[in-house]
Design a protein around this motif. Structure first.
Motif, PDB file in Angstrom:
ATOM      1  N   LEU A 195      80.299  93.093  69.988  1.00  0.00           N
ATOM      2  CA  LEU A 195      79.024  93.709  70.309  1.00  0.00           C
ATOM      3  C   LEU A 195      77.970  92.630  70.529  1.00  0.00           C
ATOM      4  O   LEU A 195      77.947  91.620  69.840  1.00  0.00           O
ATOM      5  N   LYS A 196      77.078  92.874  71.480  1.00  0.00           N
ATOM      6  CA  LYS A 196      75.998  91.938  71.741  1.00  0.00           C
ATOM      7  C   LYS A 196      74.660  92.672  71.641  1.00  0.00           C
ATOM      8  O   LYS A 196      74.518  93.785  72.134  1.00  0.00           O
ATOM      9  N   ASN A 197      73.681  92.023  71.020  1.00  0.00           N
ATOM     10  CA  ASN A 197      72.373  92.640  70.861  1.00  0.00           C
ATOM     11  C   ASN A 197      71.620  92.706  72.182  1.00  0.00           C
ATOM     12  O   ASN A 197      71.622  91.764  72.970  1.00  0.00           O
ATOM     13  N   THR A 198      70.908  93.827  72.386  1.00  0.00           N
ATOM     14  CA  THR A 198      70.066  93.991  73.569  1.00  0.00           C
ATOM     15  C   THR A 198      68.663  94.423  73.177  1.00  0.00           C
ATOM     16  O   THR A 198      67.871  94.794  74.024  1.00  0.00           O
TER      17      THR A 198
ATOM     18  N   SER B  37      70.859 100.964  72.137  1.00  0.00           N
ATOM     19  CA  SER B  37      70.370  99.682  71.639  1.00  0.00           C
ATOM     20  C   SER B  37      69.920  99.789  70.191  1.00  0.00           C
ATOM     21  O   SER B  37      70.085  98.843  69.404  1.00  0.00           O
TER      22      SER B  37
ATOM     23  N   ASP C  79      73.084  98.198  68.249  1.00  0.00           N
ATOM     24  CA  ASP C  79      72.541  96.876  67.904  1.00  0.00           C
ATOM     25  C   ASP C  79      71.998  96.855  66.479  1.00  0.00           C
ATOM     26  O   ASP C  79      72.137  95.858  65.760  1.00  0.00           O
TER      27      ASP C  79
ATOM     28  N   LYS D  16      74.991  96.565  64.183  1.00  0.00           N
ATOM     29  CA  LYS D  16      75.532  95.206  64.190  1.00  0.00           C
ATOM     30  C   LYS D  16      74.666  94.263  63.360  1.00  0.00           C
ATOM     31  O   LYS D  16      75.176  93.476  62.554  1.00  0.00           O
ATOM     32  N   THR D  17      73.356  94.375  63.523  1.00  0.00           N
ATOM     33  CA  THR D  17      72.452  93.454  62.838  1.00  0.00           C
ATOM     34  C   THR D  17      72.463  93.658  61.336  1.00  0.00           C
ATOM     35  O   THR D  17      72.526  92.697  60.560  1.00  0.00           O
TER      36      THR D  17
END
Length: 355
Positions: free
Chosen positions: A3-6, A114, A118, A121-122
């Motif tokens: 996963l990548k933050n947006t 997001s 996100d 994930k964070t």
């Protein structure tokens, strides 16, 4: 898959951690929470900037609509740690999609991907130490949304709060589980909110479940509201029946939750060559199968319990004990699913997501 933050998220770190006070070997499900929580409000028709802050109570107006009209939804997910200390999620996109389907049904705003993904994930990166290694050890994830707008007029709120809280967990159920087949009470009705993970679905189960508990049973297998002839769910789980060597489970509908564990077990069973029949299962069919010996297993399936074998059921005050079998579908399917979740086996389905 990763996963990548947006999205930008404000983070207020806790000045101290309570992790060293927790006995991770003896946890009661859902009673201990990690050091941080995520919060994101919806107001003036816009989602605000998310914040991760120390876990703490918060104030809310006594007239908030969640208290009066029940606008509240949630999800249940888990994070797993593999032997290399990497943290993984299991099919989070399914939970995200189901969360927003619940939101739509409850006239609540959909949460942006997001914010949900996100944000998840964070906060998991911050709380990584709370995810412990070993089969059966997980970090339970509870995303939820409540209506916080004030006023007791019977209409949807204009303000909402989305949150994520985390709780270290071990097995949800312990001991043998016996169930009663419902003859009067129903979990959900056609046209209702049974397919949504709405808080009211669960509170409505408490009273009939208490009646079952008083009779020495742990859960109820719910039947359809119209005829009470079709088997639907077991307690808060989807339910499977093994008759001879065929695995049967009810199709999802307005009354039956589209369980992530349920659909995963179906795919694993098919891969393993097990015949799966997704159709309405009748109470009479189950009783007759118990009488003639063709009923081999019943088990519930859900995020918290994963797979929960049922040792017997009662219907019309007659109790039917299930046989003890060596080649248990429940045991084998649970092992194959958890091996994927804990990265002990190849994930040929692409279900696991690295944090």
């Amino acid at each position: 898959m990763s996963l990548k933050n947006t999205i930008e998220i404000d983070i207020v770190q806790s000045t101290s951690s309570k992790i060293d006070t927790v006995d991770f070997e003896n946890l009661a499900f859902g009673n201990v929470f990690t050091d941080h929580m995520l919060l994101c409000d919806f107001k003036e028709n816009t989602w605000q900037k998310p914040i991760i802050k120390p876990y703490e109570p918060f104030m809310i107006d006594p007239s908030a609509k969640v208290f009066h009209y029940g606008q509240a939804i949630f999800e249940g997910m888990k994070a797993y740690k593999d032997e290399q200390d990497e943290v993984w999620l299991f099919r989070p996109e399914e939970n995200f999609a189901r969360f927003n389907n619940s939101a739509k049904r409850m006239a609540m705003p959909e949460v942006p991907k997001s914010v949900f993904i996100d944000g998840l994930k964070t906060i998991l990166e911050i709380e990584k130490a709370w995810v412990k290694k070993g089969l059966g050890k997980t970090l339970y994830i509870r995303p939820f949304m409540i209506a916080i707008g004030s006023g007791v007029i019977a209409q949807p709120s204009t303000q909402y709060r989305f949150m994520i809280i985390l709780s270290p967990a071990r097995s949800y159920y312990s001991g043998e589980v016996k169930v009663i087949i419902a003859e009067h009470y129903s979990r959900a009705a056609n046209g209702g909110i049974g397919a949504a993970k709405a808080a009211g679905n669960y509170s409505a189960q408490f009273y009939p479940t208490k009646l079952a508990n008083d009779k020495g049973f742990q859960q109820i297998i719910w039947t359809d509201d119209a005829t009470h002839t079709k088997l639907e769910e077991a307690g808060t789980m989807n339910v499977f029946f093994r008759i001879n060597d065929t695995l049967l489970t009810a199709p999802t509908s307005e009354r039956i939750l589209d369980g992530v564990t349920r659909k995963s077990l179906i795919e694993i069973a098919k891969r393993e060559g097990i015949e799966v029949d997704v159709r309405s299962v009748l109470v009479d069919e189950l009783v007759n199968a118990a009488k003639d010996g063709s009923l081999k297993e019943i088990f519930g399936a859900g995020t918290a319990a994963v797979v929960n074998p049922i040792v017997g059921f009662s219907y019309q005050d007659v109790y039917y004990e299930l046989p003890k079998i060596d080649n248990s579908f429940a045991k084998n399917l649970k092992e194959k699913l958890t091996n994927i979740q804990y990265k002990l086996a190849d994930d040929s389905f692409g279900w696991t997501v690295k944090i």
